[in-house]
Design an enzyme around this catalytic site. Sequence first.
Site, PDB file in Angstrom:
ATOM      1  N   ARG A   1      -0.216   6.828  -3.933  1.00  0.00           N
ATOM      2  CA  ARG A   1       0.672   7.027  -5.132  1.00  0.00           C
ATOM      3  C   ARG A   1       0.061   5.728  -5.749  1.00  0.00           C
ATOM      4  O   ARG A   1       0.395   5.537  -7.074  1.00  0.00           O
ATOM      5  CB  ARG A   1       1.854   7.213  -4.843  1.00  0.00           C
ATOM      6  CG  ARG A   1       2.293   8.499  -4.547  1.00  0.00           C
ATOM      7  CD  ARG A   1       3.757   8.805  -4.112  1.00  0.00           C
ATOM      8  NE  ARG A   1       4.576   8.198  -5.201  1.00  0.00           N
ATOM      9  CZ  ARG A   1       5.958   7.610  -5.048  1.00  0.00           C
ATOM     10  NH1 ARG A   1       6.569   7.834  -3.755  1.00  0.00           N
ATOM     11  NH2 ARG A   1       6.739   6.994  -5.890  1.00  0.00           N
ATOM     12  N   CYS A   2      -0.549   4.837  -5.165  1.00  0.00           N
ATOM     13  CA  CYS A   2      -0.797   3.519  -5.848  1.00  0.00           C
ATOM     14  C   CYS A   2      -2.123   3.376  -6.344  1.00  0.00           C
ATOM     15  O   CYS A   2      -3.253   3.709  -5.745  1.00  0.00           O
ATOM     16  CB  CYS A   2      -0.488   2.452  -4.716  1.00  0.00           C
ATOM     17  SG  CYS A   2      -1.246   0.527  -5.324  1.00  0.00           S
ATOM     18  N   GLY A   3      -2.158   3.131  -7.606  1.00  0.00           N
ATOM     19  CA  GLY A   3      -3.624   3.025  -8.299  1.00  0.00           C
ATOM     20  C   GLY A   3      -4.537   1.865  -7.672  1.00  0.00           C
ATOM     21  O   GLY A   3      -5.808   2.268  -7.363  1.00  0.00           O
TER      22      GLY A   3
ATOM     23  N   ARG B   1      -5.756   3.255  -4.568  1.00  0.00           N
ATOM     24  CA  ARG B   1      -6.571   4.333  -4.559  1.00  0.00           C
ATOM     25  C   ARG B   1      -8.060   3.761  -5.041  1.00  0.00           C
ATOM     26  O   ARG B   1      -8.973   4.138  -4.452  1.00  0.00           O
ATOM     27  CB  ARG B   1      -6.179   5.414  -5.470  1.00  0.00           C
ATOM     28  CG  ARG B   1      -5.123   6.369  -5.084  1.00  0.00           C
ATOM     29  CD  ARG B   1      -4.925   7.468  -6.142  1.00  0.00           C
ATOM     30  NE  ARG B   1      -4.741   7.021  -7.426  1.00  0.00           N
ATOM     31  CZ  ARG B   1      -3.653   6.808  -8.023  1.00  0.00           C
ATOM     32  NH1 ARG B   1      -2.395   6.596  -7.310  1.00  0.00           N
ATOM     33  NH2 ARG B   1      -3.597   6.444  -9.391  1.00  0.00           N
TER      34      ARG B   1
END
Length: 114
Positions: free
Chosen positions: A10-12, A15
């Site tokens: 969920r973390c940019g 990712r």
Amino acid sequence: MKATIWHNPRCGTSRNTLEILEARDDVSVEIVEYLKNPPSSAKLRQLYADAGIAPRDGLRLRGTDAEERGLTTADDETVLAAMAEDPGLIERPLVETDKGVRLCRPREKVLEIL
């Protein structure tokens, strides 16, 4: 080269760091979703030591109660125990290779250990 990423999908930043790793032909990536499979306090101690940072430097402040719990000024063992119990307190992503460990914020820090 093998790279292990302690990842939050969920973390940019996490990712984006994973994308850097997966784009390399010379890297085999192991993904550990640390919120589902939290590292032990011993593993965290080793990761931060190998990264050359104090556990407090790996403490996630945004969106957590770390400051209210006094963790920003707590000793290393207290911080590590809190992270192992509540992995949401771990700043991400951490990446480990044979060349070392980095807390990859910004994501380009991963290049230092590839």
